[in-house]
Design a protein around this motif. Structure first.
Motif, mmCIF file in Angstrom:
data_model
loop_
_atom_site.group_PDB
_atom_site.id
_atom_site.type_symbol
_atom_site.label_atom_id
_atom_site.label_comp_id
_atom_site.label_asym_id
_atom_site.label_seq_id
_atom_site.Cartn_x
_atom_site.Cartn_y
_atom_site.Cartn_z
ATOM 1 N N PHE A 49 0.843 -1.191 0.000
ATOM 2 C CA PHE A 49 0.000 0.000 0.000
ATOM 3 C C PHE A 49 0.877 1.240 0.000
ATOM 4 C CE2 PHE A 49 -2.453 -3.403 1.856
ATOM 5 C CZ PHE A 49 -3.678 -3.283 1.218
ATOM 6 N N GLU A 50 0.363 2.291 -0.604
ATOM 7 C CA GLU A 50 1.127 3.539 -0.669
ATOM 8 C C GLU A 50 1.406 4.077 0.728
ATOM 9 O OE1 GLU A 50 0.779 7.972 -2.742
ATOM 10 O OE2 GLU A 50 -0.533 6.334 -3.382
ATOM 11 N N ASN A 51 0.442 3.939 1.622
ATOM 12 C CA ASN A 51 0.611 4.375 3.007
ATOM 13 C C ASN A 51 0.056 3.287 3.926
ATOM 14 O OD1 ASN A 51 0.887 5.656 5.454
ATOM 15 N ND2 ASN A 51 -0.554 7.301 5.000
ATOM 16 N N GLU A 52 0.937 2.552 4.577
ATOM 17 C CA GLU A 52 0.497 1.447 5.427
ATOM 18 C C GLU A 52 -0.264 1.925 6.661
ATOM 19 O OE1 GLU A 52 3.239 -1.932 6.035
ATOM 20 O OE2 GLU A 52 4.634 -0.843 4.763
ATOM 21 N N GLN A 53 -0.102 3.206 7.016
ATOM 22 C CA GLN A 53 -0.821 3.731 8.174
ATOM 23 C C GLN A 53 -2.325 3.824 7.918
ATOM 24 O OE1 GLN A 53 0.649 4.049 11.023
ATOM 25 N NE2 GLN A 53 2.714 3.710 10.231
ATOM 26 N N ASP A 54 -2.728 3.702 6.650
ATOM 27 C CA ASP A 54 -4.155 3.720 6.325
ATOM 28 C C ASP A 54 -4.853 2.415 6.718
ATOM 29 O OD1 ASP A 54 -4.063 6.273 5.285
ATOM 30 O OD2 ASP A 54 -3.687 5.600 3.232
ATOM 31 N N LEU A 55 -4.073 1.368 6.952
ATOM 32 C CA LEU A 55 -4.653 0.077 7.317
ATOM 33 C C LEU A 55 -5.252 0.154 8.714
ATOM 34 C CD1 LEU A 55 -1.794 -2.240 6.012
ATOM 35 C CD2 LEU A 55 -4.048 -1.961 4.984
ATOM 36 N N ARG A 56 -6.467 -0.366 8.852
ATOM 37 C CA ARG A 56 -7.155 -0.389 10.136
ATOM 38 C C ARG A 56 -7.294 -1.826 10.622
ATOM 39 N NH1 ARG A 56 -10.521 2.727 6.869
ATOM 40 N NH2 ARG A 56 -11.955 0.973 6.791
ATOM 41 N N LYS A 57 -7.155 -2.016 11.910
ATOM 42 C CA LYS A 57 -7.290 -3.348 12.479
ATOM 43 C C LYS A 57 -8.703 -3.895 12.235
ATOM 44 C CE LYS A 57 -3.943 -3.123 16.255
ATOM 45 N NZ LYS A 57 -3.783 -3.178 17.734
ATOM 46 N N ALA A 58 -8.763 -5.173 11.824
ATOM 47 C CA ALA A 58 -10.051 -5.818 11.587
ATOM 48 C C ALA A 58 -10.207 -7.066 12.435
ATOM 49 C CB ALA A 58 -10.214 -6.153 10.102
ATOM 50 N N GLY A 59 -9.303 -7.268 13.413
ATOM 51 C CA GLY A 59 -9.382 -8.430 14.287
ATOM 52 C C GLY A 59 -8.669 -9.636 13.728
#
Length: 247
Positions: free
Chosen positions: A165-175
């Motif tokens: 991903f261009e910005n990994e900080q955009d990933l949100r925890k999904a469990g």
């Protein structure tokens, strides 16, 4: 309550949230592929006016503005399990769930009753073309090459889909070690995966313990200051409330 008290309490609230983050990191120090997190803070400025200061003064309150994830790779542990796969460098496996496509670096996979390669929770692991990886009942010699190509004694089955991903900080925890994002995944043309290995958590337990002690001391220091200020105000009130004995 005066401005000093409000600022102190806002700082305590921020420290408490920071302490919860550190505690969560420590709790997941042994969780495969877990990424440590830390709070981001900024100053919230408030302008006040008094009779002594008609133009006001700026008060700075700490405010948490988000969470930053440490995306550095964790250490690798050899398991010898043919279905354990770790990604070296950046990248995420693509997982099909009832809620849609999700992403993970936790490569501890298994076969379900249909011969499909799935996560511990039973979600399908995707290969290129967003197809599940399915093995025939008689296939036993599973090999996963460094580029993600999955094959058995009967030939090549497919290639694990690995994306970035261009910005990994955009990933949100999904469990369950999964991440969700609205960002478009980027296909990793040359992934580097290792069979028989799992990525460990990148949490450094000693560093987190040090952070926890530092946060607790700061919290206790502020609490002591508030208690002292409270006692001072009580003494002033009691002193002013006494009748003038010289009258």
């Amino acid at each position: 309550m005066d401005n000093t008290g409000y600022i102190a309490l806002s700082r305590q609230a921020a420290l408490w949230r920071q302490l919860e983050t550190v505690a969560n990191n420590m709790a997941n120090a042994n969780t495969p592929a877990f990424k440590a997190e830390q709070m981001m803070f900024s100053d919230y400025l408030v302008k006040t006016k008094t009779h002594e200061r008609p133009f006001g003064q700026k008060l700075a309150f700490p405010r948490d503005v988000g969470m930053v994830r440490d995306t550095r790779e964790g250490s690798m542990t050899h398991t010898g399990n043919a279905l354990d796969v770790a990604i070296q460098g950046d990248g995420y496996f693509v997982i099909d769930t009832p809620a849609g496509m999700r992403y993970t670096r936790a490569g501890h996979f298994r076969l379900d009753e249909t011969g499909m390669m799935v996560t511990t929770e039973g979600h399908a692991v995707m290969q290129n073309g967003d197809l599940p990886v399915i093995f025939a009942p008689n296939e036993r010699e599973i090999t996963i090459a460094r580029d993600g190509t999955v094959s058995t004694e009967n030939g090549v089955i497919g290639r694990l889909r690995v994306v970035t991903f261009e910005n990994e900080q955009d990933l949100r925890k999904a469990g369950a070690g999964l991440y969700d994002t609205l960002a478009e995944p980027i296909e990793k043309e040359r992934p580097d995966v290792v069979q028989g290995m799992v990525e460990e958590s990148n949490v450094v337990a000693v560093a987190e313990m040090t952070n926890m002690i530092s946060i607790l001391r700061s919290y206790q220091g502020i609490q002591k200051m508030l208690d002292n200020e409270h006692e001072r105000q009580l003494k002033v009130i009691n002193s002013l409330g006494r009748p003038n004995q010289n009258a």
